[in-house]
Every structure is written in structure tokens, then in C-alpha cells.
Design a protein around this motif. Structure first.
Motif, PDB file in Angstrom:
ATOM      1  N   PHE A  66       0.809  -1.218   0.000  1.00  8.50           N
ATOM      2  CA  PHE A  66       0.000   0.000   0.000  1.00  8.50           C
ATOM      3  C   PHE A  66       0.840   1.263   0.000  1.00  8.50           C
ATOM      4  O   PHE A  66       0.728   2.111   0.886  1.00  8.50           O
ATOM      5  N   ILE A  67       1.704   1.342  -0.966  1.00 12.46           N
ATOM      6  CA  ILE A  67       2.404   2.604  -1.211  1.00 12.46           C
ATOM      7  C   ILE A  67       2.312   2.875  -2.708  1.00 12.46           C
ATOM      8  O   ILE A  67       2.117   1.947  -3.495  1.00 12.46           O
ATOM      9  N   ASN A  68       2.426   4.134  -3.069  1.00 10.21           N
ATOM     10  CA  ASN A  68       2.364   4.474  -4.483  1.00 10.21           C
ATOM     11  C   ASN A  68       3.432   3.731  -5.269  1.00 10.21           C
ATOM     12  O   ASN A  68       4.530   3.525  -4.770  1.00 10.21           O
ATOM     13  N   LEU A  69       3.119   3.376  -6.483  1.00  9.24           N
ATOM     14  CA  LEU A  69       4.146   2.826  -7.366  1.00  9.24           C
ATOM     15  C   LEU A  69       5.191   3.912  -7.588  1.00  9.24           C
ATOM     16  O   LEU A  69       4.853   5.084  -7.687  1.00  9.24           O
ATOM     17  N   THR A  70       6.430   3.507  -7.664  1.00  8.09           N
ATOM     18  CA  THR A  70       7.464   4.510  -7.917  1.00  8.09           C
ATOM     19  C   THR A  70       7.781   4.548  -9.401  1.00  8.09           C
ATOM     20  O   THR A  70       8.595   3.779  -9.892  1.00  8.09           O
ATOM     21  N   LEU A  71       7.091   5.429 -10.091  1.00  3.43           N
ATOM     22  CA  LEU A  71       7.374   5.628 -11.510  1.00  3.43           C
ATOM     23  C   LEU A  71       8.306   6.826 -11.620  1.00  3.43           C
ATOM     24  O   LEU A  71       8.147   7.794 -10.884  1.00  3.43           O
ATOM     25  N   PRO A  72       9.295   6.741 -12.511  1.00  2.31           N
ATOM     26  CA  PRO A  72      10.265   7.824 -12.587  1.00  2.31           C
ATOM     27  C   PRO A  72       9.631   9.130 -13.064  1.00  2.31           C
ATOM     28  O   PRO A  72       8.633   9.110 -13.782  1.00  2.31           O
ATOM     29  N   LYS A  73      10.187  10.219 -12.619  1.00  2.44           N
ATOM     30  CA  LYS A  73       9.731  11.530 -13.062  1.00  2.44           C
ATOM     31  C   LYS A  73      10.814  12.152 -13.936  1.00  2.44           C
ATOM     32  O   LYS A  73      11.926  12.350 -13.499  1.00  2.44           O
ATOM     33  N   TYR A  74      10.466  12.384 -15.181  1.00  2.00           N
ATOM     34  CA  TYR A  74      11.406  12.993 -16.109  1.00  2.00           C
ATOM     35  C   TYR A  74      10.768  14.222 -16.732  1.00  2.00           C
ATOM     36  O   TYR A  74       9.540  14.265 -16.883  1.00  2.00           O
ATOM     37  N   PRO A  75      11.587  15.190 -17.151  1.00  2.00           N
ATOM     38  CA  PRO A  75      11.006  16.348 -17.817  1.00  2.00           C
ATOM     39  C   PRO A  75      10.439  16.003 -19.198  1.00  2.00           C
ATOM     40  O   PRO A  75       9.553  16.698 -19.680  1.00  2.00           O
ATOM     41  N   SER A  76      10.930  14.912 -19.816  1.00  2.00           N
ATOM     42  CA  SER A  76      10.550  14.622 -21.197  1.00  2.00           C
ATOM     43  C   SER A  76       9.340  13.713 -21.332  1.00  2.00           C
ATOM     44  O   SER A  76       8.765  13.596 -22.405  1.00  2.00           O
ATOM     45  N   ILE A  77       9.000  13.033 -20.253  1.00  2.00           N
ATOM     46  CA  ILE A  77       7.974  12.002 -20.385  1.00  2.00           C
ATOM     47  C   ILE A  77       7.298  11.803 -19.035  1.00  2.00           C
ATOM     48  O   ILE A  77       7.937  11.924 -17.991  1.00  2.00           O
ATOM     49  N   SER A  78       5.999  11.538 -19.067  1.00  2.00           N
ATOM     50  CA  SER A  78       5.309  11.227 -17.812  1.00  2.00           C
ATOM     51  C   SER A  78       4.548   9.918 -17.995  1.00  2.00           C
ATOM     52  O   SER A  78       4.227   9.529 -19.116  1.00  2.00           O
ATOM     53  N   PHE A  79       4.295   9.259 -16.885  1.00  2.00           N
ATOM     54  CA  PHE A  79       3.643   7.960 -16.923  1.00  2.00           C
ATOM     55  C   PHE A  79       2.356   7.976 -16.119  1.00  2.00           C
ATOM     56  O   PHE A  79       2.242   8.689 -15.129  1.00  2.00           O
ATOM     57  N   SER A  80       1.417   7.167 -16.534  1.00  2.00           N
ATOM     58  CA  SER A  80       0.270   6.894 -15.675  1.00  2.00           C
ATOM     59  C   SER A  80      -0.090   5.422 -15.860  1.00  2.00           C
ATOM     60  O   SER A  80       0.265   4.813 -16.865  1.00  2.00           O
ATOM     61  N   PHE A  81      -0.746   4.871 -14.878  1.00  2.00           N
ATOM     62  CA  PHE A  81      -1.121   3.462 -14.995  1.00  2.00           C
ATOM     63  C   PHE A  81      -2.613   3.315 -14.763  1.00  2.00           C
ATOM     64  O   PHE A  81      -3.239   4.091 -14.035  1.00  2.00           O
ATOM     65  N   SER A  82      -3.185   2.319 -15.381  1.00  2.00           N
ATOM     66  CA  SER A  82      -4.616   2.106 -15.250  1.00  2.00           C
ATOM     67  C   SER A  82      -4.944   0.623 -15.480  1.00  2.00           C
ATOM     68  O   SER A  82      -4.146  -0.081 -16.092  1.00  2.00           O
ATOM     69  N   PRO A  83      -6.129   0.150 -15.050  1.00  2.00           N
ATOM     70  CA  PRO A  83      -7.028   0.912 -14.171  1.00  2.00           C
ATOM     71  C   PRO A  83      -6.424   1.034 -12.774  1.00  2.00           C
ATOM     72  O   PRO A  83      -5.625   0.180 -12.388  1.00  2.00           O
ATOM     73  N   ASN A  84      -6.779   2.087 -12.080  1.00  2.00           N
ATOM     74  CA  ASN A  84      -6.245   2.242 -10.728  1.00  2.00           C
ATOM     75  C   ASN A  84      -7.344   2.599  -9.741  1.00  2.00           C
ATOM     76  O   ASN A  84      -8.384   3.112 -10.122  1.00  2.00           O
ATOM     77  N   LEU A  85      -7.088   2.310  -8.506  1.00  2.00           N
ATOM     78  CA  LEU A  85      -8.039   2.604  -7.430  1.00  2.00           C
ATOM     79  C   LEU A  85      -7.392   3.628  -6.504  1.00  2.00           C
ATOM     80  O   LEU A  85      -6.249   3.468  -6.084  1.00  2.00           O
ATOM     81  N   THR A  86      -8.134   4.698  -6.221  1.00  2.00           N
ATOM     82  CA  THR A  86      -7.664   5.710  -5.273  1.00  2.00           C
ATOM     83  C   THR A  86      -8.108   5.292  -3.877  1.00  2.00           C
ATOM     84  O   THR A  86      -9.265   4.967  -3.665  1.00  2.00           O
ATOM     85  N   MET A  87      -7.159   5.277  -2.977  1.00  2.00           N
ATOM     86  CA  MET A  87      -7.461   4.863  -1.606  1.00  2.00           C
ATOM     87  C   MET A  87      -6.855   5.849  -0.635  1.00  2.00           C
ATOM     88  O   MET A  87      -6.052   6.704  -1.014  1.00  2.00           O
ATOM     89  N   PHE A  88      -7.207   5.695   0.616  1.00  2.00           N
ATOM     90  CA  PHE A  88      -6.666   6.556   1.654  1.00  2.00           C
ATOM     91  C   PHE A  88      -5.997   5.676   2.668  1.00  2.00           C
ATOM     92  O   PHE A  88      -6.593   4.712   3.155  1.00  2.00           O
ATOM     93  N   GLU A  89      -4.777   6.032   2.934  1.00  2.00           N
ATOM     94  CA  GLU A  89      -3.972   5.232   3.835  1.00  2.00           C
ATOM     95  C   GLU A  89      -3.724   6.106   5.061  1.00  2.00           C
ATOM     96  O   GLU A  89      -3.228   7.225   4.918  1.00  2.00           O
ATOM     97  N   CYS A  90      -4.110   5.619   6.231  1.00  2.00           N
ATOM     98  CA  CYS A  90      -3.997   6.445   7.431  1.00  2.00           C
ATOM     99  C   CYS A  90      -3.164   5.744   8.498  1.00  2.00           C
ATOM    100  O   CYS A  90      -3.216   4.524   8.627  1.00  2.00           O
ATOM    101  N   PHE A  91      -2.433   6.552   9.234  1.00  2.00           N
ATOM    102  CA  PHE A  91      -1.629   6.031  10.334  1.00  2.00           C
ATOM    103  C   PHE A  91      -2.169   6.593  11.647  1.00  2.00           C
ATOM    104  O   PHE A  91      -2.880   7.588  11.648  1.00  2.00           O
ATOM    105  N   ASN A  92      -1.803   5.981  12.702  1.00  2.00           N
ATOM    106  CA  ASN A  92      -2.084   6.485  14.051  1.00  2.00           C
ATOM    107  C   ASN A  92      -3.560   6.373  14.451  1.00  2.00           C
ATOM    108  O   ASN A  92      -4.400   7.184  14.074  1.00  2.00           O
TER     109      ASN A  92
END
Ligand SMILES: *[C@@H]1O[C@H](CO)[C@@H](O)[C@H](O)[C@H]1NC(C)=O
Ligand SMILES: *[C@@H]1O[C@H](CO)[C@@H](O)[C@H](O)[C@H]1NC(C)=O
Ligand SMILES: *[C@@H]1O[C@H](CO)[C@@H](O)[C@H](O)[C@H]1NC(C)=O
Ligand SMILES: *[C@@H]1O[C@H](CO)[C@@H](O)[C@H](O)[C@H]1NC(C)=O
Ligand SMILES: *[C@@H]1O[C@H](CO)[C@@H](O)[C@H](O)[C@H]1NC(C)=O
Ligand SMILES: *[C@@H]1O[C@H](CO)[C@@H](O)[C@H](O)[C@H]1NC(C)=O
Length: 232
Positions: free
Chosen positions: A100-126
Motif C-alpha cells: 500500500f504505497i504508491n508505485l514509484t514511476l520515474p519523473k522525467y522532464p521529457s515524459i510522464s507515466f500513468s497506470f490504469s485501471p487504478n483505485l484511489t485509496m486513503f492510507e492512514c496512520f495512528n
């Protein structure tokens, strides 16, 4: 006179070096069952934006950043590929809370990535803020994984309140997105890990700058310090 001859040779020599560097990057290359691949993919260092390995094997892989993880390429089309993410698979296989952590996709100025289908969730501590969250995530499903409380909902579950946009989230809660099976909301799995999948579609989008460089006959590259470079 001899100086002019010298200059002439100097320029000839230099331009031939430049030409040989650029022409080393072929426009396309054959990659086994995936067929011919082209920019931003490449099979040699210093060309393209990311490297494909194992074209002569049954399992070609792609590396999105130097030294980064290798994804198996299951299928490919113009601006996306279906990949298998082996490290996510092993987390899911072991029901690991580290899934339950975000995928680590690289961040470049020339290209961006997205993945699908994806589910948005909320991860809470404490646990301290549990009652505050209970109100905020009313109608959400929850799953507790060690110290993490996970809240999620399905698009088809119209009981859910509008998806919070991150502003006003309860304390110590974060938005995460993970790849889900394409029919994930049709099932109510016994095990929350069954919602997720390590096979997902990774889509890329070239920056305007990079597309322009390619259109102009240059090579859009990422230099050693991660900056955009247009090599001509
Ligand atoms: C691969 O992708 C193409 C084009 O998107 C699609 O038509 C084909 O069904 C896919 N094949 C597999 C095995 O997923
Ligand atoms: C999740 O999917 C949506 C819709 O396809 C897309 O717009 C978004 O960029 C995806 N998120 C990530 C982190 O790739
Ligand atoms: C939870 O938050 C409270 C209040 O901010 C803090 O006192 C407590 O130490 C936190 N507990 C943990 C386990 O971090
Ligand atoms: C999860 O949901 C159940 C039932 O709605 C609720 O009793 C429980 O307190 C919730 N757990 C968390 C961590 O919010
Ligand atoms: C996870 O990715 C989403 C979408 O890119 C982003 O909005 C969110 O802030 C990220 N969460 C964390 C904890 O980094
Ligand atoms: C792709 O990138 C361009 C330029 O940065 C941007 O205008 C466009 O909205 C992006 N498209 C998608 C689908 O993310």
C-alpha cells in the motif's frame, strides 16, 4: 591557405563524429514477439528514453530508469504497454502491508507515466484519529494492515461520498493509487489483496519539448543529471 584547409578538415572531422553518434541510434529495432519498436524505446544506451532488454528471449523487459526495476512487457501499442511488475507481485503474494504505497514511476522532464485501471485509496496512520476518520470515511470500506488503516470505495458503490481531493483529509491520511483488476468493483473479495494486480497498463506521454525535438529530427534524451536534452 593551409589554415583554411585545417579548418575544413577540422569541421569535416567533427561533423562526422556528430553524425556517427546520432546515426548509431536506429529509428526502430526488432524485438521478438513485440515486433518493431521505436522511440521512446531503445535497445542501446544513449538512445531513446528507456531501454528494452531481452528482445531475443520470450520475456522482453523494460527498465524505466538506469538501474531501476525491470518490468516484463506483455503487450505494447502506440503509447502504452501492458507490463508485469514483479516486485508488486511479490508484495501481493505475501499480503504485505508494503503493497500500500504508491508505485514509484520515474519523473522525467521529457515524459510522464500513468497506470490504469487504478483505485484511489486513503492510507492512514495512528489510531488516535480513528473517530475523526470514521466520520470522514463513512460508507467507505476499510482494511487494517498492521499500523495502517486503508479506506477505499468502488465507483459503482453510489453510497460513497464524493472522493475527497486531498484537501481537508483527516490527520495522517494520504492518498495512494494502486493498479486494480479491470473488473475489481464487480467482486467482493475475501482478501483485499485480490483487488490489486501486478499486470497493468502503463501509458506514457511525451512533453511538448520532447515531441518537438523528435519532429525536428533530433533525439530527445535524458542526460546524466536527468535533464531534457535534444541531440541533433
Ligand atoms: C495487445 O494489444 C493489441 C492492441 O492494443 C490488442 O489488440 C491485443 O488484443 C493485445 N493482446 C494481448 C494478448 O493482450
Ligand atoms: C489513475 O487512472 C486515471 C484514469 O485512467 C488516470 O487519469 C490517472 O493518471 C491514474 N493515476 C496514476 C497515478 O497513474
Ligand atoms: C498519534 O498522534 C498523537 C497526537 O498527535 C501522538 O501524541 C501520538 O504519539 C501518535 N502515536 C503514534 C503511534 O504515532
Ligand atoms: C472499519 O469499519 C468497521 C465497520 O464499518 C468499523 O467498526 C471500524 O471501526 C472501522 N475501522 C477503522 C480502522 O476505521
Ligand atoms: C500517490 O500518488 C498520487 C497520484 O499521483 C498523489 O496524488 C499522492 O499524493 C501520492 N501519495 C503519496 C503518499 O505520495
Ligand atoms: C501530455 O503532455 C502534454 C504536454 O505536457 C499535456 O498538454 C497533455 O495534457 C498530456 N496528456 C495526457 C493524457 O496526460
Amino acid at each position: 591557405m593551409s589554415f583554411i584547409v585545417f579548418l575544413l578538415f577540422f569541421f569535416l572531422f567533427h561533423s562526422s563524429i556528430i553524425i556517427s553518434v546520432v546515426s548509431k541510434c536506429s529509428k526502430s529495432f526488432e524485438c521478438g514477439r513485440l515486433g518493431y519498436l521505436e522511440f521512446p524505446l531503445s535497445n542501446s544506451r544513449g538512445c531513446g528514453l528507456f531501454t528494452v532488454h531481452g528482445c531475443d528471449s520470450v520475456n522482453p523487459t523494460i527498465q524505466l530508469e538506469p538501474g531501476g526495476q525491470e518490468y516484463s512487457i506483455l503487450n505494447i501499442s502506440t503509447n502504452k504497454f501492458l507490463v508485469k511488475d514483479h516486485s508488486l507481485q511479490s508484495l501481493l503474494d505475501t499480503n504485505s502491508c508494503f503493497s500500500f504505497i504508491n508505485l514509484t514511476l520515474p519523473k522525467y522532464p521529457s515524459i510522464s507515466f500513468s497506470f490504469s485501471p487504478n483505485l484511489t485509496m486513503f492510507e492512514c496512520f495512528n489510531e488516535t484519529y480513528k473517530s475523526e476518520r470514521g466520520r470522514y470515511f463513512e460508507n467507505y470500506l476499510n482494511y487494517t494492515c498492521s499500523l495502517i488503516a486503508l479506506y477505499y470505495s468502488f465507483p459503482t458503490a453510489n453510497v460513497a461520498p464524493p472522493v475527497p481531493n486531498g484537501d481537508g483529509l483527516p490527520s495522517q491520511c494520504h492518498v495512494i493509487q494502486l493498479p486494480v483488476k479491470s473488473n475489481y468493483d464487480q467482486q467482493s473479495p475475501e482478501n483485499v489483496f485480490d483487488l490489486f494486480t501486478s499486470e497493468y497498463t502503463l501509458e506514457w506521454n511525451l512533453s511538448e519539448q520532447c515531441s518537438e525535438c523528435q519532429r525536428g529530427g533530433g533525439q530527445c534524451l535524458t542526460n546524466d543529471i536527468g535533464e531534457f536534452e535534444c541531440k541533433r
